[in-house]
Scaffold this motif. Structure first.
Motif, short mmCIF file in Angstrom:
data_model
loop_
_atom_site.label_atom_id
_atom_site.label_comp_id
_atom_site.label_asym_id
_atom_site.label_seq_id
_atom_site.Cartn_x
_atom_site.Cartn_y
_atom_site.Cartn_z
N VAL A 123 9.65 -0.66 -9.52
CA VAL A 123 10.69 0.35 -9.70
C VAL A 123 11.58 -0.01 -10.90
CG1 VAL A 123 12.76 1.37 -8.67
CG2 VAL A 123 10.68 1.10 -7.31
N GLU A 124 11.91 -1.31 -11.02
CA GLU A 124 12.76 -1.76 -12.14
C GLU A 124 12.07 -1.55 -13.49
OE1 GLU A 124 13.43 -5.79 -11.11
OE2 GLU A 124 14.89 -5.34 -9.53
N GLY A 125 10.76 -1.81 -13.53
CA GLY A 125 10.04 -1.72 -14.80
C GLY A 125 9.64 -0.31 -15.19
N PHE A 126 9.73 0.63 -14.25
CA PHE A 126 9.22 1.97 -14.54
C PHE A 126 10.00 2.69 -15.64
CE2 PHE A 126 9.00 6.59 -13.65
CZ PHE A 126 7.65 6.75 -13.91
N SER A 127 11.30 2.49 -15.70
CA SER A 127 12.10 3.17 -16.72
C SER A 127 11.66 2.77 -18.12
CB SER A 127 13.59 2.85 -16.52
OG SER A 127 14.05 3.40 -15.30
N ILE A 128 11.32 1.50 -18.30
CA ILE A 128 10.84 1.03 -19.62
C ILE A 128 9.51 1.68 -19.94
CG2 ILE A 128 10.35 -0.98 -21.04
CD1 ILE A 128 11.81 -2.65 -18.91
N VAL B 133 0.86 -1.18 0.00
CA VAL B 133 0.00 0.00 0.00
C VAL B 133 0.89 1.23 0.00
CG1 VAL B 133 -1.84 1.23 1.19
CG2 VAL B 133 -1.76 -1.28 1.26
N TRP B 134 0.81 2.02 -1.07
CA TRP B 134 1.78 3.09 -1.31
C TRP B 134 1.80 4.16 -0.23
CZ3 TRP B 134 0.58 8.28 -2.18
CH2 TRP B 134 -0.78 8.57 -2.36
N ASN C 124 9.99 -4.59 -0.54
CA ASN C 124 9.39 -3.26 -0.43
C ASN C 124 10.48 -2.21 -0.30
OD1 ASN C 124 6.91 -4.50 -0.41
ND2 ASN C 124 6.59 -4.32 1.78
N LEU C 125 10.27 -1.08 -0.93
CA LEU C 125 11.25 0.01 -0.83
C LEU C 125 10.56 1.36 -1.06
CD1 LEU C 125 11.54 0.54 -4.09
CD2 LEU C 125 13.29 -1.20 -3.95
N ILE C 126 11.24 2.42 -0.68
CA ILE C 126 10.73 3.76 -0.94
C ILE C 126 10.88 4.06 -2.43
CG2 ILE C 126 11.03 6.22 -0.45
CD1 ILE C 126 9.82 4.62 1.86
N ASP C 127 9.82 4.52 -3.05
CA ASP C 127 9.83 4.82 -4.48
C ASP C 127 10.78 6.00 -4.74
OD1 ASP C 127 9.30 5.68 -7.05
OD2 ASP C 127 7.13 5.48 -6.88
N SER D 223 6.80 1.38 -2.49
CA SER D 223 6.67 0.59 -3.72
C SER D 223 7.43 -0.71 -3.52
CB SER D 223 7.23 1.38 -4.91
OG SER D 223 6.98 0.70 -6.13
N TYR D 224 7.75 -1.40 -4.60
CA TYR D 224 8.57 -2.61 -4.46
C TYR D 224 9.45 -2.77 -5.69
CZ TYR D 224 5.51 -5.48 -7.49
OH TYR D 224 4.79 -6.00 -8.54
N ASN D 225 10.45 -3.65 -5.57
CA ASN D 225 11.54 -3.70 -6.53
C ASN D 225 11.11 -3.87 -7.98
OD1 ASN D 225 10.87 -6.31 -5.29
ND2 ASN D 225 12.40 -7.20 -6.63
N ARG D 226 10.15 -4.75 -8.27
CA ARG D 226 9.82 -5.02 -9.67
C ARG D 226 9.15 -3.82 -10.34
NH1 ARG D 226 6.21 -9.31 -10.24
NH2 ARG D 226 5.94 -9.63 -8.02
#
Length: 495
Positions: free
Chosen positions: A257-262, A212-213, A236-239, A252-255
Motif C-alpha cells: 500500500v505504501e509503495g503503490f503511490s510511487i 491472499v488478496w 495485513n490490511l484492507i486495500d 493487502s499489506y502495509n508495504r
C-alpha cells in the motif's frame, strides 16, 4: 493429521497464463517482483498442504526462454550478517546458493543488485567477491523520505541515482533471499530508467503468494503470513485503493500500500495513465482458485501460527529481544481463536518428559499416530524418537537394538575424549550415520533406513531446546519441529 488442501498443478497453469498475459499487456517487457521464496517455500507448503516448496521455480521453467533473474540484497542485511532462519545461512551466502540453484534449473541469472548502499564495508567486500566470480553487480542507494517524497523519488536525485540494470529478456524476475530487500524499489528504478534513458515503456507486476488478496483479512492463511513476518512487522490490511476504485474489499499489506503511490506516479509519467487502480491489481495471485479444501488449509495455517510462536519463545530464550514479536504472535493466536494447547505433540512430549523425568520428544505422524522418545545414556531424545518412529514404520519391535552399544561407545569416546565435546549422546545426524553403517551388513537396519521418506509432513515437539544440529536434520526430513523454551542444563553456554 496431514491432508492435502491445495491443487499445485492447477496453480502452475493459472500463474503461468497470467504472467504471459501481463508480458503481452506491457509490450513484451515486464519486471516481475517475486514475493516470498522462489526455492524452498516451506511456509507456503505448510499452510497450503499440497503446495510444492519449489512450485514457483517449476512454473518459471515453463518460461525459461523468456526470463532472466535479478537477485536483490540489502546492504544492511550484509552488514548485519542477517541469516535465513530456515537454512541457518547468511543472506549473502544465500545469494550464492540461489544463483547455483537457478543455474542448475537452466534459468539465467543476469545480475545482483545491492540496495540501500551507503558505503558499508561488508557490502563493498561482498560486491568485490561477486565480481571476482564474474557476476554483474549494480548499486542502488538510499532515497531521503522514501516512500513519501514522490517528487524527489521520481527524479535524477532519487531513482535516477541508481545504477541501471542491463537486461536482455522480456521477463525480468526480481527476487531476493528474504523480505525487505528492496525488490519493489529495484523494479520502480528500472521503470524510471527504461523510460527516461531509453524511451522503453516497461511494465511491472508482482508474483504474490501472501497475503491472499481474495481471502478475508482474518483468514488463518493470511494471519499465518503476519506470523511469519513479525520480525519486519508486516501488517495485513484492507486495500484502501481497491475499495475506492471498485467498492470491494481486498486483503493487502502495509508495504504494498505504501509503495503503490510511487508506482502509480511512475506509470502516469511513462504511460500517461496507470494500468493499475490498486496494489491488488498489480498482483498475480491465483492461490484461492487452487484451494480445494478450505478447512484443511485453515487447520494447517493455525498450526503454523503456533509453531511460529514456539520458535519465537525459543529464540527469545537463546538471544533475547523478541518480546514484541511474541506479543504480536499471542495477539494473532487470539484473533484465530487458537492456543498453544491446540498443538497435540506439545502435551504428549511434556507428559513423556514428566513420566520419565528426562527430556523427551514426541512425533505426530501424517496419519495422526504419536511416537515418543526419551534421553538415555547413548542417545538424545530426538535421536530416540527418530529411531522409534522408523522402527514403527518398518514393523520392528521397540526392544530391537538397531545400533549396537559397541558401535555407539567409540563414537562417544571420539566426541568427548578426542574432540572435547560435552555431550556424549548421539545427535540425529550421528545416529543416522551409525544406522547407515549398520545397514551395510544388517538387512533390518537397511529396511529401517529406507523408511526415512515416510517422516515427511510429520509434527514434532521437544520438552527442551534441541541442538541446532538436531533441528536442522529434522527439518531436512520434512518434520515440523518445535521446542519448549527451556534448556536441558543450567550451563551458560548451550550448544
Amino acid at each position: 493429521m496431514y491432508r492435502v488442501g491445495f491443487d499445485n498443478e492447477k496453480y502452475l497453469k493459472l500463474q503461468s497464463e497470467n504472467i504471459n498475459e501481463r508480458i503481452n499487456r506491457f509490450g513484451n517487457k515486464l519486471y516481475l517482483e517475486f514475493g516470498g521464496k522462489l526455492f524452498d517455500d516451506f511456509h507456503a507448503s505448510r499452510v497450503l498442504p499440497g503446495f510444492s516448496p519449489n512450485s514457483k521455480v517449476q512454473m518459471l521453467k515453463q518460461l525459461t526462454d523468456k526470463a532472466e533473474i535479478v537477485l536483490v540484497i540489502n546492504a544492511a542485511d550484509i552488514e548485519q550478517n542477517k541469516t535465513r532462519g530456515d537454512r541457518g545461512i547468511t543472506y549473502g551466502d544465500d545469494i550464492m546458493r540461489l544463483t547455483d540453484a537457478f543455474r542448475r534449473e537452466g534459468l539465467y541469472v543476469g545480475s545482483v543488485v545491492i540496495t540501500q548502499f551507503d558505503g558499508q564495508p561488508s557490502a563493498s567486500r561482498f560486491k568485490k567477491r561477486l565480481e571476482q566470480l564474474e557476476i554483474k553487480v549494480y548499486l542502488h542507494y538510499p532515497i531521503t523520505d522514501y516512500p513519501t517524497n514522490i517528487p524527489l523519488i521520481i527524479s535524477g536525485e532519487g531513482l535516477g541515482k541508481n545504477d541501471y540494470i542491463h537486461t536482455s529478456r522480456p521477463l525480468v524476475i526480481v527476487a531476493s533471499p528474504g523480505a525487505s530487500s528492496g525488490k519493489m524499489a529495484v523494479c520502480l528504478s528500472q521503470l524510471y530508467h527504461e523510460f527516461v534513458k531509453y524511451n522503453i515503456k516497461a511494465g511491472y507486476a508482482k508474483f504474490e503468494t501472501f497475503p491472499v488478496w481474495n481471502l478475508p483479512l482474518r483468514h488463518p492463511v493470511n494471519l499465518a503470513y503476519e506470523a511469519a513476518t513479525t520480525n519486519i512487522n508486516d501488517i495485513n490490511l484492507i486495500d484502501p485503493f481497491h475499495m475506492e476504485a471498485y467498492n470491494k474489499t481486498a486483503t493487502s499489506y502495509n508495504r504494498d500500500v505504501e509503495g503503490f503511490s510511487i508506482l502509480n506516479a511512475i506509470f502516469k509519467q511513462i504511460w500517461g495513465e496507470s494500468p493499475y487502480k490498486s496494489p491488488t491489481d498489480m498482483g498475480v495471485n491465483m492461490i484461492l482458485e487452487c484451494i480445494g479444501g478450505d478447512e484443511v488449509c485453515r487447520r494447517a495455517a493455525n498450526q503454523e501460527i503456533i509453531r511460529r510462536y514456539y520458535n519465537a519463545l525459543c529464540e527469545d530464550r537463546t538471544r533475547g529481544g523478541l518480546k514484541p514479536e511474541i506479543q504480536k504472535l499471542e495477539m494473532l493466536m487470539q484473533t484465530a481463536g487458537i492456543s498453544a494447547g491446540d498443538r497435540i505433540v506439545v502435551s504428549r512430549a511434556l507428559e513423556k518428559s514428566e513420566t520419565e523425568q528426562c527430556p523427551a520428544v514426541a512425533f505426530e505422524l501424517p496419519d495422526g499416530k504419536i511416537i515418543t522418545g526419551k534421553t538415555s545414556s547413548l542417545l538424545g531424545a530426538a535421536s530416540a524418537a527418530l529411531l522409534n518412529t522408523l522402527k514403527f514404520f518398518a514393523g520392528i519391535n521397540d526392544d530391537v537394538k538397531l545400533i549396537s552399544p559397541v558401535m555407539i561407545e567409540p563414537i562417544q569416546k571420539l566426541k568427548v575424549g578426542f574432540l572435547g565435546g560435552g555431550n556424549p549422546r548421539l545427535h540425529t545426524d550421528e545416529t543416522l550415520i551409525a544406522l547407515s553403517v549398520c545397514a551395510a551388513t544388517n538387512p533390518v537396519a537397511e529396511m529401517v533406513l529406507e523408511q526415512l521418506p515416510k517422516l515427511k509432513n510429520s509434527e514434532a515437539h521437544s520438552s527442551v531446546i534441541l541442538s541446532q544440529v538436531d533441528i536442522n536434520i529434522l527439518k531436512k526430513l520434512g518434520i515440523n519441529i518445535t521446542c519448549e523454551p527451556v534448556y536441558n542444563t543450567k550451563k551458560l553456554y548451550n550448544k
